[in-house]
Design an enzyme around this catalytic site. Sequence first.
Site, PDB file in Angstrom:
ATOM      1  N   SER A   1       4.720   8.110   0.820  1.00  0.00           N
ATOM      2  CA  SER A   1       4.763   7.481  -0.490  1.00  0.00           C
ATOM      3  C   SER A   1       6.157   6.924  -0.796  1.00  0.00           C
ATOM      4  O   SER A   1       7.167   7.423  -0.289  1.00  0.00           O
ATOM      5  CB  SER A   1       4.360   8.502  -1.557  1.00  0.00           C
ATOM      6  N   SER A   2       6.190   5.881  -1.633  1.00  0.00           N
ATOM      7  CA  SER A   2       7.428   5.244  -2.107  1.00  0.00           C
ATOM      8  C   SER A   2       8.261   4.659  -0.975  1.00  0.00           C
ATOM      9  O   SER A   2       9.476   4.491  -1.110  1.00  0.00           O
ATOM     10  CB  SER A   2       8.278   6.251  -2.911  1.00  0.00           C
ATOM     11  N   ARG A   3       7.621   4.333   0.124  1.00  0.00           N
ATOM     12  CA  ARG A   3       8.283   3.772   1.306  1.00  0.00           C
ATOM     13  C   ARG A   3       9.306   4.724   1.933  1.00  0.00           C
ATOM     14  O   ARG A   3      10.157   4.306   2.723  1.00  0.00           O
ATOM     15  CB  ARG A   3       8.967   2.432   0.976  1.00  0.00           C
ATOM     16  N   LEU A   4       9.235   5.998   1.593  1.00  0.00           N
ATOM     17  CA  LEU A   4      10.116   6.992   2.215  1.00  0.00           C
ATOM     18  C   LEU A   4       9.400   7.598   3.413  1.00  0.00           C
ATOM     19  O   LEU A   4       9.051   8.782   3.448  1.00  0.00           O
ATOM     20  CB  LEU A   4      10.513   8.062   1.193  1.00  0.00           C
TER      21      LEU A   4
ATOM     22  N   LYS B   1       0.852  -1.184   0.000  1.00  0.00           N
ATOM     23  CA  LYS B   1       0.000   0.000   0.000  1.00  0.00           C
ATOM     24  C   LYS B   1       0.886   1.232   0.000  1.00  0.00           C
ATOM     25  O   LYS B   1       1.871   1.293   0.738  1.00  0.00           O
ATOM     26  CB  LYS B   1      -0.913   0.008   1.232  1.00  0.00           C
TER      27      LYS B   1
END
Length: 214
Positions: A190-193, A10
Amino acid sequence: MDKNLADLRKDYTLQDLNETDVAPDPFIQFQKWFDEALTAQLLEPNAMTVATATTDGKPSARMVLLKDFDERGFVFFTNYNSHKGQELAENPQAALVFWWAELERQVRICGRVEKVSENDSDRYFQSRPFNSRLGAWASNQSEVIESRIILEQRLQELKAKYKNQDIPRPPHWGGLRVIPTEIEFWQGRSSRLHDRILYTRLDDGDWKIQRLSP
């Protein structure tokens, strides 16, 4: 590896978390996030994982309910003879984790553990529903039991014994307080950051605030 399981993911996009915006005191920041979890009407926002370890390093974890917190720490209640109670008596260090999925947030807490005062344990015990107070007497928590019938019979015996009477707090049951040395606030991004803000308690009692890499 199950391909469908590996593909589960997600993207988190709800909010951000900046070190310039958080409160200087982590308890104030926790209160803010906890109030927002209450406002969002999450299911049991006070549910948290408690992780403990034996003296030789064998870890274990379970879900419990947070019942109080202030500048002294985070309190939950348990049977002191349970597995977690025994582990914390031998190795009084614990880690807590709150996961509020709907808000894309996590809070991690590490610290030493102490028993709350007997007065505080008595006060909370007497606030519990009648059957919950009986349950603290009926169950030898974490011990092997032959069947549920034994529990139910014990509960009925206690109901008869304490009918129209006050139920005293069992001496082996009470509160434990986790006194944090570190509290980390995690906001999904977002983007696992992801945003990770860590509070570390200093020797003088103040808190150092740092950003961690996700």
